[in-house]
Design a protein around this motif. Structure first.
Motif, PDB file in Angstrom:
ATOM      1  N   UNK A 149     -18.695  13.900  -9.718  1.00 19.60           N
ATOM      2  CA  UNK A 149     -20.084  13.653  -9.167  1.00 19.60           C
ATOM      3  C   UNK A 149     -20.711  12.296  -9.767  1.00 19.60           C
ATOM      4  N   UNK A 150     -20.602  12.118 -10.867  1.00 24.53           N
ATOM      5  CA  UNK A 150     -21.326  10.823 -11.675  1.00 24.53           C
ATOM      6  C   UNK A 150     -20.757   9.559 -11.168  1.00 24.53           C
ATOM      7  N   UNK A 151     -19.687   9.551 -10.596  1.00 24.62           N
ATOM      8  CA  UNK A 151     -18.987   8.339 -10.209  1.00 24.62           C
ATOM      9  C   UNK A 151     -19.574   7.544  -8.776  1.00 24.62           C
ATOM     10  N   UNK A 152     -20.724   6.940  -8.869  1.00 26.42           N
ATOM     11  CA  UNK A 152     -21.350   6.363  -7.781  1.00 26.42           C
ATOM     12  C   UNK A 152     -21.222   5.032  -7.219  1.00 26.42           C
ATOM     13  N   UNK A 153     -20.105   4.436  -8.038  1.00 28.96           N
ATOM     14  CA  UNK A 153     -19.793   2.959  -7.636  1.00 28.96           C
ATOM     15  C   UNK A 153     -18.307   3.095  -7.671  1.00 28.96           C
ATOM     16  N   UNK A 154     -17.637   2.028  -6.682  1.00 24.44           N
ATOM     17  CA  UNK A 154     -16.218   1.960  -6.617  1.00 24.44           C
ATOM     18  C   UNK A 154     -15.638   1.709  -8.202  1.00 24.44           C
ATOM     19  N   UNK A 155     -16.146   1.004  -8.840  1.00 21.45           N
ATOM     20  CA  UNK A 155     -15.390   0.921 -10.268  1.00 21.45           C
ATOM     21  C   UNK A 155     -15.615   2.281 -10.995  1.00 21.45           C
ATOM     22  N   UNK A 156     -16.656   2.847 -11.166  1.00 18.82           N
ATOM     23  CA  UNK A 156     -16.543   3.804 -11.755  1.00 18.82           C
ATOM     24  C   UNK A 156     -15.642   4.999 -11.297  1.00 18.82           C
ATOM     25  N   UNK A 157     -15.299   4.956 -10.191  1.00 17.47           N
ATOM     26  CA  UNK A 157     -14.613   6.080  -9.565  1.00 17.47           C
ATOM     27  C   UNK A 157     -13.112   5.650  -9.717  1.00 17.47           C
TER      28      UNK A 157
END
Length: 299
Positions: free
Chosen positions: A96-104
Motif C-alpha cells: 500500500x505504501x508504494x505509490x510511485x512506479x519506482x517504489x513499487x
C-alpha cells in the motif's frame, strides 16, 4: 463453513481470479472503489508496473470493495487503496505504501528475489485482466492511457488481435489518427480479419470524418435548415460522431431511417451499424441505440 450463497460465490470468484494464479505467480491484489480518488491515481501505476513485470511472473488482480464486501472483510480492509502481494494464496507483503512506479518496482524486486515465482511468458488467460482494464479505460474516455495499456499487452503478446485493436482505438480516441493508421498497416495479415481488428478499422474510418469546429457548425446548421435533405443529414451525422457527439449522430441517423430507410440503399442504417462496430456491441450506449433502431424497423 457457514457461508451463505453469496459469500460462497464470492469465495469461488476469489479462488479462480486470485488464489489459483497465486500458486505460481506473484499477485498484486488491489482493493479499490469507484468513489476513491487515491485509488484512481494509483491504478495507472499498478497497471504499468504489473505489465512490465508480467514476464517475471507478476499479475494484477483488482477487488472492488463495494461489490466484494465479504472478501474485503476477510482481509480486514479498513481503508482504500489497500494493496497486498499474494503468493500461494497468502499475503506476503503490504504494498500500500508504494505509490510511485519506482517504489513499487523496488518492493517487487525484493519479493521476486526471495520467492520461487514461475517466470516466463504470461499465459493467454493472464492477459484477460489487462485487456479488461484497457477496455475500462477506453470506456472512461482516456485514450492516451488506454493506448499505453494496450501497447504493453501487444509487446507481451504480439499475436493478440484484441490488444492490437484496442491500441488502435486508444490512439484514435487520443486524436493520434496517423499513428493509429500506421499500427493498422503493420498488423500481421493473419489478424486483419479478426473482429477486434475490424472494429478498430471502423473506428479509424469514422475518425477520418472529424471536422474542425467551424465545419461542424456549418454542417449542423445545414442539417437543421434542410431536414428533408438526406445528404445534409448524413454529412452532419458522420461529422458529429467523429467529433464525439454520439447522441446527435445517432438521433440524426435514426430520424433518417424512420423517414426513408431505403434512401441511398440504406446508407443511414449502414452508417449507424458502422458506428456500432467501432464502439463495440457490448457498449451500453450501443445497446440502447440498437433498441431504438429495432423499434423503428420492427415497431
Amino acid at each position: 463453513m457457514g457461508l451463505n450463497l453469496e459469500e460462497q460465490k464470492a469465495v469461488d470468484r476469489f479462488r479462480q481470479q486470485v488464489a489459483e494464479p497465486s500458486m505460481t505467480k506473484l499477485v498484486i491484489l488491489d482493493f479499490w472503489a469507484e468513489w476513491c480518488g487515491p485509488c484512481k491515481a494509483l491504478t495507472p501505476v499498478l497497471e504499468k508496473v504489473a505489465a512490465e513485470y508480467a514476464e517475471k511472473g507478476v499479475v494484477l488482480a483488482k477487488v472492488n470493495v463495494d461489490e466484494e464486501q465479504f472478501i474485503a472483510s476477510q482481509f480486514q480492509v479498513r481503508s482504500i487503496p489497500t494493496v497486498y502481494a499474494l503468493f500461494q494464496g497468502q499475503p506476503v507483503a503490504d504494498l500500500t505504501s508504494a505509490r510511485t512506479e519506482s517504489q513499487l518496482r523496488t518492493m517487487l524486486d525484493q519479493l521476486l528475489a526471495k520467492l520461487p515465482i514461475q517466470a516466463g511468458e504470461t499465459p493467454t488467460a493472464d492477459l484477460a485482466p489487462l485487456l479488461a482494464m484497457g477496455e475500462e479505460v477506453l470506456a472512461s474516455g482516456d485514450g492516451e492511457r488506454a493506448a499505453d495499456i494496450f501497447m504493453q499487452i501487444v509487446n507481451m503478446a504480439p499475436d493478440n488481435a484484441e490488444a492490437h485493436g484496442g491500441l488502435v482505438r486508444g490512439l484514435v480516441m487520443a486524436g493520434r489518427l496517423e499513428e493509429a493508421e500506421a499500427v493498422l498497416e503493420q498488423i500481421d495479415p493473419a489478424l486483419s480479419a479478426d473482429p477486434f481488428v475490424e472494429r478498430a478499422r471502423a473506428a479509424v474510418t469514422l475518425a477520418k470524418d472529424r471536422p474542425d469546429d467551424n465545419e461542424l457548425a456549418t454542417l449542423r446548421a445545414a442539417a437543421a435548415e434542410r431536414p428533408a435533405d438526406m445528404e445534409a443529414q448524413l454529412a452532419f451525422a458522420s461529422a458529429a460522431f467523429a467529433a464525439g457527439e454520439r447522441d446527435a449522430a445517432a438521433d440524426t441517423l435514426l430520424a433518417m431511417i424512420s423517414a426513408d430507410r431505403d434512401w441511398n440503399e440504406g446508407a443511414a442504417k449502414a452508417k449507424l451499424l458502422q458506428m456500432f462496430e467501432a464502439i463495440g456491441l457490448e457498449d451500453p450506449w450501443v445497446a440502447a441505440t440498437r433498441r431504438k433502431l429495432s423499434t423503428i424497423l420492427f415497431g
